[in-house]
Every structure is written in C-alpha cells, then in structure tokens.
Enzyme design. Structure first.
Site, PDB file in Angstrom:
ATOM      1  N   SER A  29      -1.167   0.811  -3.684  1.00 58.68           N
ATOM      2  CA  SER A  29      -1.603   2.009  -3.369  1.00 58.68           C
ATOM      3  C   SER A  29      -0.978   2.974  -3.417  1.00 58.68           C
ATOM      4  CB  SER A  29      -2.299   1.712  -1.701  1.00 58.68           C
ATOM      5  OG  SER A  29      -3.269   0.673  -1.604  1.00 58.68           O
ATOM      6  N   HIS A  33       0.165   5.676   1.191  1.00 58.37           N
ATOM      7  CA  HIS A  33      -0.837   6.537   0.398  1.00 58.37           C
ATOM      8  C   HIS A  33      -0.192   7.813   0.281  1.00 58.37           C
ATOM      9  CE1 HIS A  33      -4.651   3.771   1.082  1.00 58.37           C
ATOM     10  NE2 HIS A  33      -3.629   3.073   0.769  1.00 58.37           N
TER      11      HIS A  33
END
Length: 244
Positions: A138, A184
């Site tokens: 991610s 993230h």
C-alpha cells in the site's frame, strides 16, 4: 540487395538518438517493471499460503527492524498481503497506475518511485507505530497515486478521477480498522515529493543527461533522508510518543 555486417549495424544504432518522454525516460514498449512487481507480489502471496510463518518473519515491525536489525522487513513486507482482497486491490491499482506511470517515466524512474514509496511507508510505520505488524504494497501504491496526480497535471491531463480515488482511499484508511495509515501516508508523501521532482525539475528545455542527473541526485537525496530518519528518528520520536 545489399547487406550490412553486424558490427556496422551496432555502430549505427549507437549513433541514433533514442526517443524519450517529456520526463527524460526512454520511450518503452512494454511496462516490464510493473509486470515483474505484479509477479513478485503474486509469488509472495503463494508463499504465505504455503508458509504462514513468513508474515511474522518478513512483515513490517518497527521494533524488530530497529532493535533487531531486521532492515530487510522495510521492503520485504511490501510483497506480502493480508488476504485475497488486499492482494487484488493493490494488484489492480499497480496494474492501472503502473502501466501509465512506467510509460511516462521509463523503467528506471518508475522502479525508483515504487521502491521509495514502499520504504517511505515503512519508515513512517517504524517511527509512529513500531509495535504494529503490517504487510502490503500500500505504501508503494499510494506513492503511485501521488506521482500520477503530479505527472498527469504536468501533461495537462484531467486528473479528477485520480483525485477522487485518492480521497476515497484516504477516507477508508482512517475509517476502516486494521489499516496501516502510516504506510499509506508515508507512501503518499513520497509520491508527491518524488513525482514532483520527476515532473517539474529541472525547469525549461534541458539535455536528457542533465535531467537524468538531477532526478538521480534528488532521488538519492530522498533515500538518504529516509535512512537518516530510520537510524536516528526513533531516538527522538519514540520517547516523545511514549513508545519506549
């Protein structure tokens, strides 16, 4: 009909200027780096099914990285995933964004972006959530989102859909439990920073060699910054956050 000797043809090819993108990368026919990364995360998922213990051995865990010297976890964790839907989402995002970005940037710049995105996500995880075990690509995927937005704007493309997808995914990051917000956000910062370097520097029309030198130097400087944060950051950050 005539013929050419192999050495003559090779010499001639060396003198032909190879087409390059506006960002200085060589124009490519196939996004081989994207395909290779997709293959690696697929292999990683298969290994997880055969050897479940690989998650604890290779997953991102800040204390194990910093105190145990398991620095390989910073990047190895990006090739493991928490389930089939996690794998499919990241794989699909990599396929879509990677196909475009690798064609815009070329193989080398795209690979540097992906790696720095993954490392940035791991670096923020180490600093802000060292006791958390996390896996997934991610961080690198969010780096691709950030870079796609910056480079797309540089090309004059309508990037509203990318912006919408980015906002939605940021919302999911903070609203859905058990998602590593550090990976993230760390990846997204790398995407915007490295993407801006590749898209906007140097200014004006310059030789591709100078452009490549600037991009390589700035990417290396970002990597050095990450290394400094990883080595020295915990000494300052962990006590301030009450993590030690």
């Amino acid at each position: 009909m005539g013929f050419h000797c192999p050495d003559c043809v090779a010499e001639g090819n060396r003198n032909v200027r190879q087409a390059r993108t506006v960002f200085g990368g060589k124009v490519i026919e196939k996004p081989y780096v994207t395909w290779t990364l997709l293959g690696l995360i697929a292999v990683g998922f298969v290994l997880q099914q055969l050897m479940p213990g690989i998650v604890s051995d290779l997953g991102m865990h800040g204390y194990w990285v910093y105190l145990g010297g398991d620095w390989y976890r910073l990047i190895a964790s990006a090739f493991l995933h928490g389930g089939i839907f996690h794998l499919l989402f990241n794989g699909y995002a990599l396929f879509l964004l990677g196909n475009a970005l690798e064609r815009w940037l070329g193989h080398g710049r795209f690979l540097a972006l992906w790696l720095l995105g993954a490392l940035s996500g791991s670096a923020l995880s180490l600093l802000a959530a060292p006791g958390q075990l996390s896996i997934g690509a991610s961080g690198a995927i969010f780096a691709l989102f950030g870079a796609a937005f910056v480079t797309g704007r540089r090309l004059g493309l309508d990037m509203r859909m990318i912006l919408v997808l980015l906002v939605v995914n940021l919302g999911i990051t903070f609203l859905v439990p058990n998602i590593s917000w550090t990976a993230h956000i760390g990846g997204l910062v790398a995407g915007f920073a490295v993407g801006a370097v590749f898209a906007l520097l140097p200014r004006g029309r310059v030789d591709h060699r100078r452009r490549t030198l600037v991009h390589t130097s700035m990417a290396a400087a970002y990597a050095v910054l990450l290394a400094a944060l990883l080595i020295g950051g915990p000494v300052l950050v962990w006590p301030a956050l009450g993590l030690v």
